[in-house]
Design an enzyme around this catalytic site. Sequence first.
Site, short mmCIF file in Angstrom:
data_model
loop_
_atom_site.label_atom_id
_atom_site.label_comp_id
_atom_site.label_asym_id
_atom_site.label_seq_id
_atom_site.Cartn_x
_atom_site.Cartn_y
_atom_site.Cartn_z
CB SER A 15 -0.75 -0.01 1.53
OG SER A 15 -0.04 0.53 2.45
CG LEU A 17 4.99 6.52 0.89
CD1 LEU A 17 5.36 7.27 2.01
CD2 LEU A 17 4.37 8.12 0.09
CG ASP A 36 2.60 -4.82 3.69
OD1 ASP A 36 2.45 -4.94 4.87
OD2 ASP A 36 2.20 -3.68 3.21
CB VAL A 58 10.71 -4.95 8.59
CG1 VAL A 58 10.04 -4.65 7.70
CG2 VAL A 58 9.45 -4.17 9.48
CB CYS A 83 7.79 1.96 2.29
SG CYS A 83 8.67 2.77 0.11
CE1 TYR A 157 6.13 7.44 11.46
CE2 TYR A 157 6.51 9.86 11.18
CZ TYR A 157 6.11 8.52 10.54
OH TYR A 157 6.20 8.73 9.66
CB THR A 192 0.16 7.09 3.44
OG1 THR A 192 -0.22 7.84 4.60
CG2 THR A 192 1.18 7.05 2.44
#
Length: 251
Positions: A15, A17, A36, A58, A83, A157, A192
């Site tokens: 999805s 980017l 993903d 990841v 990403c 973040y 996004t």
Amino acid sequence: MDIAGTVALVTGGASGLGFATATALRAAGGEVVILDLPSSDGVAQADRIGAAFVPADVSDADQVQAAVDLAAGLGPLRIVVCCAGIGTPGKAVGKAGPLPLEDFERVIRVNLAGTFNVIRLAAAHMQTIEAVGEERGVIVTTASVAAFDGQVGQPAYSASKAGVAGMTLPLAREFASSKIRVMTVAPGIFQTPMMAGLPQAAQDSLGAQVPHPSRLGKPEEYAALVEHIVRNPMLNGETIRLDGAIRMAPR
């Protein structure tokens, strides 16, 4: 680096980017492996563009290694684009008290440790393949303008994305002898799935804060920059802001 004839591994590729990047690299003649979460639309999205899909987290070493092995089985794995990420907000001290430490650690684990996990495993494979001219591989990671202009509620973040930007140069220096480049893109406010969850009025308001062009960024614009980074051998060890000149306000 010529994209045609290479294999690209794109994390978070189902999805936003990541999917735009996977689509662009596929259109440029590369074989693409989308990594993903199992809960993503990875299978359908991969089918749409003729890519392969590997369900993985990841931050899981074994799962990422399986994705690298699959990609390597398709040809020379020379392109990796990271990403995958999460943007869970939370003040250090909110109305309910201090932010649970596990909430902070989860964002760091996925965004920063997860990115490093992909890089270390992919680079280890890249170092074993033959170089083509002056290059062997290219790794592109995703930070955020929040790495530099973090807002209230973004300590986890911002820290995670600052870490991604911060490891770009040392990794580029380390891998220079292997002819592997490392670059980072720091997007501003982009269209996004996370952004799509906001009311249209909120999206319009955010877009209006961008000096020029005064709108949300398009995933295809991120993908175009990644494609250029891959093709331009002098881009190495740097973080590029892709943000329409926005500087985020405190709130």
